[in-house]
Design a protein around this motif. Structure first.
Motif, PDB file in Angstrom:
ATOM      1  N   ALA A  26      -1.701  -7.867  -6.789  1.00 13.91           N
ATOM      2  CA  ALA A  26      -2.722  -7.770  -5.879  1.00 13.91           C
ATOM      3  C   ALA A  26      -3.956  -6.788  -6.371  1.00 13.91           C
ATOM      4  CB  ALA A  26      -2.270  -6.913  -4.514  1.00 13.91           C
ATOM      5  N   ILE A  27      -3.627  -5.820  -7.001  1.00 11.70           N
ATOM      6  CA  ILE A  27      -4.601  -4.840  -7.765  1.00 11.70           C
ATOM      7  C   ILE A  27      -5.503  -5.589  -8.504  1.00 11.70           C
ATOM      8  CG2 ILE A  27      -4.721  -3.013  -9.331  1.00 11.70           C
ATOM      9  CD1 ILE A  27      -2.441  -1.713  -7.599  1.00 11.70           C
ATOM     10  N   ARG A  87       0.867  -1.292  -0.164  1.00  9.91           N
ATOM     11  CA  ARG A  87      -0.085  -0.064  -0.011  1.00  9.91           C
ATOM     12  C   ARG A  87       0.829   1.274  -0.014  1.00  9.91           C
ATOM     13  NH1 ARG A  87      -4.806  -0.429   4.339  1.00  9.91           N
ATOM     14  NH2 ARG A  87      -5.361   1.417   2.844  1.00  9.91           N
ATOM     15  N   GLY A  88       2.159   0.945   0.296  1.00 12.24           N
ATOM     16  CA  GLY A  88       3.127   2.361   0.407  1.00 12.24           C
ATOM     17  C   GLY A  88       3.612   2.655  -1.079  1.00 12.24           C
ATOM     18  N   SER A 107      -3.520   4.663 -12.796  1.00 13.28           N
ATOM     19  CA  SER A 107      -2.682   3.642 -12.381  1.00 13.28           C
ATOM     20  C   SER A 107      -3.036   2.360 -12.113  1.00 13.28           C
ATOM     21  CB  SER A 107      -1.708   4.422 -10.923  1.00 13.28           C
ATOM     22  OG  SER A 107      -1.202   5.627 -11.229  1.00 13.28           O
ATOM     23  N   ILE A 108      -4.176   2.255 -11.579  1.00 10.51           N
ATOM     24  CA  ILE A 108      -4.936   1.013 -11.413  1.00 10.51           C
ATOM     25  C   ILE A 108      -5.209   0.411 -12.431  1.00 10.51           C
ATOM     26  CG2 ILE A 108      -7.054  -0.024 -10.215  1.00 10.51           C
ATOM     27  CD1 ILE A 108      -4.692   1.236  -8.065  1.00 10.51           C
ATOM     28  N   ARG A 166      -7.471   4.337  -3.723  1.00  8.68           N
ATOM     29  CA  ARG A 166      -7.577   4.836  -2.425  1.00  8.68           C
ATOM     30  C   ARG A 166      -7.129   3.977  -1.603  1.00  8.68           C
ATOM     31  NH1 ARG A 166     -12.185   7.627  -4.339  1.00  8.68           N
ATOM     32  NH2 ARG A 166     -13.646   5.977  -3.580  1.00  8.68           N
ATOM     33  N   TRP A 167      -7.261   2.467  -1.694  1.00  3.89           N
ATOM     34  CA  TRP A 167      -6.973   1.484  -0.880  1.00  3.89           C
ATOM     35  C   TRP A 167      -5.421   1.223  -0.828  1.00  3.89           C
ATOM     36  CZ3 TRP A 167      -4.822  -3.189   0.134  1.00  3.89           C
ATOM     37  CH2 TRP A 167      -5.111  -3.745   1.405  1.00  3.89           C
ATOM     38  N   PHE A 168      -5.112   1.295  -2.209  1.00  3.21           N
ATOM     39  CA  PHE A 168      -3.703   0.921  -2.475  1.00  3.21           C
ATOM     40  C   PHE A 168      -2.874   2.500  -2.345  1.00  3.21           C
ATOM     41  CE2 PHE A 168      -5.216  -2.926  -4.142  1.00  3.21           C
ATOM     42  CZ  PHE A 168      -4.204  -3.704  -3.995  1.00  3.21           C
ATOM     43  N   GLY A 169      -2.949   3.207  -1.162  1.00  6.10           N
ATOM     44  CA  GLY A 169      -2.097   4.025  -0.855  1.00  6.10           C
ATOM     45  C   GLY A 169      -2.367   5.588  -1.631  1.00  6.10           C
TER      46      GLY A 169
END
Length: 78
Positions: A35-36, A20-21, A61-62, A52-55
């Motif tokens: 993971a995404i 997430r960082g 980007s997703i 949002r969940w991934f930082g």
């Protein structure tokens, strides 16, 4: 998120907080993209919600991560 934890079982030493960082180490990025992809595939979350969940990542980007992993998996099946 359970889906992310399951994906990370294939990446020993990488934690959910690292995924997430902001780190852009190649192995970490690969785990993050996997993971995404799985979150997108297995849930009805929108791209902005996943971002949002991934930082706080942008929806584009997703989308890029999802497309990249989808393409790699399709090529592996050929």
């Amino acid at each position: 998120m359970q889906i992310v934890a399951e994906v990370l079982k294939s990446y020993p030493g990488i934690t959910v907080s690292e995924v997430r960082g902001p780190c852009r180490d190649a192995t970490l990025v690969r785990a993050r993209h996997e993971a995404i992809y799985e979150v997108r595939r297995q849930t009805s979350f929108s791209l902005p919600q996943i971002g949002r969940w991934f930082g706080g990542r942008d929806h584009s980007s997703i989308l890029s991560a999802v497309r990249k992993i989808r393409k790699q998996r399709q090529e592996a099946c050929e």
